[in-house]
Each structure stands twice: as C-alpha cells, then as structure tokens.
Design an enzyme around this catalytic site. Sequence first.
Site, mmCIF file in Angstrom:
data_model
loop_
_atom_site.group_PDB
_atom_site.id
_atom_site.type_symbol
_atom_site.label_atom_id
_atom_site.label_comp_id
_atom_site.label_asym_id
_atom_site.label_seq_id
_atom_site.Cartn_x
_atom_site.Cartn_y
_atom_site.Cartn_z
ATOM 1 C CG ASP A 34 -6.802 -4.286 4.267
ATOM 2 O OD1 ASP A 34 -7.686 -4.200 5.135
ATOM 3 O OD2 ASP A 34 -6.848 -3.664 3.197
ATOM 4 C CE1 TYR B 294 -3.220 -2.853 0.073
ATOM 5 C CE2 TYR B 294 -4.055 -2.004 2.145
ATOM 6 C CZ TYR B 294 -4.144 -2.892 1.085
ATOM 7 O OH TYR B 294 -5.160 -3.818 1.061
ATOM 8 C CG ASP C 42 0.699 -19.955 1.807
ATOM 9 O OD1 ASP C 42 1.392 -19.641 2.798
ATOM 10 O OD2 ASP C 42 1.157 -20.604 0.844
ATOM 11 C CE LYS D 165 3.818 -17.837 -0.201
ATOM 12 N NZ LYS D 165 3.444 -19.203 0.182
ATOM 13 C CG ASP E 130 -11.952 -7.300 5.710
ATOM 14 O OD1 ASP E 130 -11.513 -6.467 6.512
ATOM 15 O OD2 ASP E 130 -12.715 -7.008 4.763
#
Length: 329
Positions: A224, A121, A200, A167, A228
């Site tokens: 983010d 971002y 993951d 990751k 959620d």
Amino acid sequence: MYNLTVIPGDGIGPEVTEAALHVIDALEVNFNYTTVYAGEGCFKETGTTIPEETIDLAKQSDATLFGAVTTVPGTKSSIITLRKELELYANLRPVKSYPGIDSLYKDLDILIVRENTEGLYSGIEEYTSEGATATRIITMAASEKICRFAFNQAKNSGRTKVTAVHKANMLQKTDGIFRKEFFNVAEGFPEIESDEKYVDAAAMFLVYKPQIFNVIVTTNLFGDILSDEGAGLVGGLGLAPSANIGDKNALFEPVHGSAPDIAGAGISNPSAMILSAIMMLNYLGESYEAQKLENALLNVLNHSKVLTPDLGGSAKTMEMAEEIRSKLI
Ligand code: NAD
C-alpha cells in the site's frame, strides 16, 4: 454482454466513476451496469458502510468498478470487506510513466503486486491496558499464492525480474515465511530473475533508482505504501490505477481515496479510474477495446490541453472525459 457492479462511493468517487462510464460507453463492448452503494454516504443512509446487497451483487458480476470511499471511523472498511468477501487476494498496482506528463521519471514500467487479504490489514486490533496491538497475519498459503501470481504475471507480460520486498531481518517469523515461499515459487520460474530487498531499502531505491525494479511482490501494508510512493514518481494519484483479482471475482479501482479537499469542485482527474477500467477490459479479455481506450487516453495526456488542474490544465473532470471519448478511433 458483461454484468458490471458499479460502486461510486463518496467524494470524488462518483465523478470519476461517471467519467469512466462515459468513455467506456463509447466502446464496442456491452455492459449491463448495476449501481450499488458503499462508504460514508451509504452509512448515513443505511447504518452500514457495506450492505450485503452490494457484496452479493459484486460476487455475481463479471467485474466491479469501485470509485472511492471516505473512511468512517469505528466502522468496517467497505473496500477491505469486499476484498475479503470476494477473496481478491492479489492487488495489482502499475507504476507507469506516461508521455507528456510532468513527472520525476519518464521511463518507468513497474508492476507492484500486493498481497491483499492478510498482513497488518487483517483487521485484528485491540486496546490493551498500555495502548493497543495489531496482529500481523502471514500464512504460507497466501504467501505462496501471491508469489506464484506475481511470477505468472511477469511471465505472461514478458517481464524479466521479480523482487520480493519484506523485512525478514526484523519480522523473522512472519516475513521469514513470506521470503521462504517466494524463493520456493521462484524455483519454478528459472527464466525469470528473482531477488529481494528490505522494505526500507526498497523505499529508498524506488526514489533513487527505480529502474532496478520490474515486478515487486510484497505484503499488504508495504504494498500500500510503496504503490503510493510509486504514484508520486509518475505524476501523482490522479494517474494510479489498480486491480484486485481473485479466482472468481475482480474489482477495479483507482489507488486514490475520496479526496475531500477537491470533492464537489468537479476537477478530479478521471485518468486513474479510466486506467482501472482499461485493466478491467484486459481482465475480461477485451484487449482490443482496452488498447483503443489506452491510446485515446495517452493521446489526450500527451497532446491535449483539456486536462484537469493536477495535470496543469483547467478542465473539469467531464470535459477531460469527453476529450478522451472524442479521441477513440
Ligand atoms: P486521497 O487519495 O483521497 O487524496 C490525497 C491527495 O491527492 C489529495 O490532495 C487529493 O486532492 C489528491 N487526489 C486524489 N485523487 C485525485 C484525483 N483523481 N485528481 C486530482 N487529485 C487527486 O487521500 P486522503 O486525502 O488521504 O484520503 C481521503 C479519504 O479517502 C479518507 O477518508 C481515506 O480513508 C479514504 N481513502 C479511500 C480509499 C479507497 O476508497 N480505496 C483509498 C485511500 C483513501
């Protein structure tokens, strides 16, 4: 007396903001509010999604309450601009089960700590002859700062484990740096367990066995998405609050957006905004009033039928806010 900047925004933003102000007005804390603008409506009026006046006022305030905005394609994001301008490097997103709520899990209390200023971002995206690229910035300084923040949060709230989510097997340089800084910081907190998960696998474990997590610290985009996902485990976005914390400023907002599908109907759940206000009260050191408000909200969620439709009731936003206010003791 605290000076509060209030940014209601678009869609359901203004109604959840009004609901939160209605309940905090009944507390024994004095706020001096100034309402300013950002988002789509602001863009239509002024040609900018985030006026300088809004940024300046937020910088001068003790805290900012932000409702939600509708994204205007091709313009700068008001919330990302505020996070950058106010240097709000830590985004705290609790994933907590509440009694009486129909949710996938009844026993969760996880804190997601998301790096808020860089990663994917960073806002550096450009078209190329073949498509487009986005730059993922990860610095040692920001990684160290967010990991230290996460361990301090764990320590100060009696939590026992911090998990780094990254990751680094694929993003060897960027997440390699994040991972290295995480384990360097962990050495200074021997009383707190530290471990790691690839993003993951973390996404799978969050659904399959979320109890293994206590505090998660991660980079911007991963945080983010996982927050959620976390909201989905405990009753949905209507119950998901967040805090954006910096060294000088702080901004509190629900995780949800402007919800155009229900905007104007007066049926949005005010809980995420009220829980964000509770995080604000704790940040300001008003922990007694924060607890009082949390007790009133939990009482309504657990025992009252005056609930918005997403919680199985038929109440309007302000009716639920009034019910919560009436339970303040
Ligand atoms: P959203 O969070 O607005 O809505 C997703 C779903 O959850 C919708 O079905 C909505 O009705 C429901 N929902 C959200 N909050 C609720 C509440 N308080 N009570 C009951 N139901 C609720 O996400 P979206 O639809 O993907 O995005 C809508 C707009 O908001 C977009 O323009 C998006 O860019 C923007 N957005 C803004 C923010 C922010 O202001 N920080 C965050 C996310 C999305």
